[in-house]
Motif scaffolding. Structure first.
Motif, short mmCIF file in Angstrom:
data_model
loop_
_atom_site.label_atom_id
_atom_site.label_comp_id
_atom_site.label_asym_id
_atom_site.label_seq_id
_atom_site.Cartn_x
_atom_site.Cartn_y
_atom_site.Cartn_z
N MET A 1 -0.86 70.54 -49.59
CA MET A 1 -0.26 69.60 -50.53
C MET A 1 -1.30 69.15 -51.56
SD MET A 1 2.18 66.90 -48.72
CE MET A 1 3.87 67.12 -49.06
N ALA A 2 -0.82 68.74 -52.71
CA ALA A 2 -1.70 68.32 -53.79
C ALA A 2 -2.27 66.93 -53.52
CB ALA A 2 -0.92 68.31 -55.09
N LYS A 3 -3.52 66.74 -53.96
CA LYS A 3 -4.15 65.42 -53.84
C LYS A 3 -3.59 64.50 -54.93
CE LYS A 3 -8.35 66.59 -51.59
NZ LYS A 3 -9.15 65.74 -50.82
N PRO A 4 -3.72 63.17 -54.76
CA PRO A 4 -3.26 62.26 -55.81
C PRO A 4 -4.09 62.43 -57.08
CG PRO A 4 -4.40 61.06 -54.08
CD PRO A 4 -4.24 62.47 -53.60
N ASN A 5 -3.50 62.06 -58.21
CA ASN A 5 -4.17 62.17 -59.50
C ASN A 5 -5.49 61.43 -59.51
OD1 ASN A 5 -3.13 63.76 -61.49
ND2 ASN A 5 -1.63 62.26 -62.17
N LYS A 6 -6.54 62.04 -60.11
CA LYS A 6 -7.84 61.37 -60.21
C LYS A 6 -7.78 60.25 -61.25
CE LYS A 6 -10.42 63.43 -57.25
NZ LYS A 6 -10.82 62.73 -56.07
N LYS A 7 -6.98 60.47 -62.32
CA LYS A 7 -6.86 59.45 -63.37
C LYS A 7 -6.00 58.31 -62.83
CE LYS A 7 -5.55 58.92 -68.17
NZ LYS A 7 -4.33 58.14 -68.24
N LEU A 8 -6.56 57.11 -62.81
CA LEU A 8 -5.84 55.95 -62.27
C LEU A 8 -4.70 55.53 -63.19
CD1 LEU A 8 -8.78 53.70 -61.05
CD2 LEU A 8 -7.30 55.12 -59.67
N PRO A 9 -3.56 55.12 -62.62
CA PRO A 9 -2.48 54.56 -63.44
C PRO A 9 -2.95 53.28 -64.12
CG PRO A 9 -1.72 55.07 -61.22
CD PRO A 9 -3.20 55.22 -61.22
N THR A 10 -2.42 52.98 -65.29
CA THR A 10 -2.85 51.79 -66.01
C THR A 10 -2.25 50.51 -65.44
OG1 THR A 10 -1.06 52.13 -67.59
CG2 THR A 10 -3.21 53.01 -68.18
N ARG A 11 -1.08 50.61 -64.83
CA ARG A 11 -0.41 49.43 -64.29
C ARG A 11 -1.06 48.97 -62.99
NH1 ARG A 11 5.67 49.62 -62.04
NH2 ARG A 11 4.84 48.94 -60.08
N THR A 12 -1.39 47.69 -62.90
CA THR A 12 -1.90 47.14 -61.65
C THR A 12 -0.87 46.15 -61.10
OG1 THR A 12 -3.10 45.35 -62.74
CG2 THR A 12 -4.33 47.36 -62.27
N VAL A 13 -0.77 46.10 -59.79
CA VAL A 13 0.12 45.15 -59.12
C VAL A 13 -0.72 44.33 -58.15
CG1 VAL A 13 2.21 46.53 -59.34
CG2 VAL A 13 0.77 46.83 -57.35
N ASP A 14 -0.26 43.11 -57.90
CA ASP A 14 -0.90 42.25 -56.92
C ASP A 14 -0.12 42.37 -55.62
OD1 ASP A 14 -2.77 41.28 -58.78
OD2 ASP A 14 -1.34 39.79 -59.50
N ILE A 15 -0.83 42.57 -54.51
CA ILE A 15 -0.20 42.73 -53.20
C ILE A 15 -0.51 41.49 -52.37
CG2 ILE A 15 -0.09 44.14 -51.13
CD1 ILE A 15 -1.02 46.49 -52.88
N TYR A 16 0.55 40.88 -51.82
CA TYR A 16 0.44 39.63 -51.08
C TYR A 16 0.94 39.80 -49.65
CZ TYR A 16 -0.01 37.51 -55.70
OH TYR A 16 -0.42 37.20 -56.96
N CYS A 17 0.45 38.97 -48.73
CA CYS A 17 0.94 38.91 -47.36
C CYS A 17 2.30 38.22 -47.37
CB CYS A 17 -0.04 38.14 -46.49
SG CYS A 17 0.49 37.87 -44.79
N ALA A 18 3.28 38.79 -46.69
CA ALA A 18 4.62 38.21 -46.67
C ALA A 18 4.68 36.96 -45.79
CB ALA A 18 5.63 39.24 -46.17
N ASN A 19 3.76 36.83 -44.85
CA ASN A 19 3.76 35.70 -43.92
C ASN A 19 3.16 34.44 -44.54
OD1 ASN A 19 4.17 34.45 -41.44
ND2 ASN A 19 2.14 35.00 -40.71
#
Length: 83
Positions: A1-19
């Motif tokens: 299988m192919a590896k993920p793209n080396k060039k990072l996507p421009t969009r960033t998201v914040d990840i939070y704990c649901a608890n």
């Protein structure tokens, strides 16, 4: 299988704990789907002390794994949300 793209996507998201609503990561996410896995090379800012464990409530939210030969965190359903 192919590896993920080396060039990072421009969009960033914040990840939070649901608890406890603590911010866990700032992540370069590609696509518009739900958050299933986080490639470690795409994590921009890491607010956790231990991998896959919330620093506030100490709940396990992800498991360490290899996806397409690349280190990643596989998210446990319902434990995190993103903005």
């Amino acid at each position: 299988m192919a590896k993920p793209n080396k060039k990072l996507p421009t969009r960033t998201v914040d990840i939070y704990c649901a608890n406890c609503k603590t911010q866990l990561y700032k992540y370069h996410k590609g696509g518009k789907g739900s958050l299933v896995k986080c490639f470690k090379e795409r994590i921009a800012v890491d607010y956790t002390k231990a991998t896959g464990i919330c620093p506030q409530c100490e709940q396990t939210f992800a498991r360490d794994t290899l996806v397409r030969g690349t280190p990643a965190l596989k998210m446990i359903g319902g434990k995190v949300y993103m903005k």
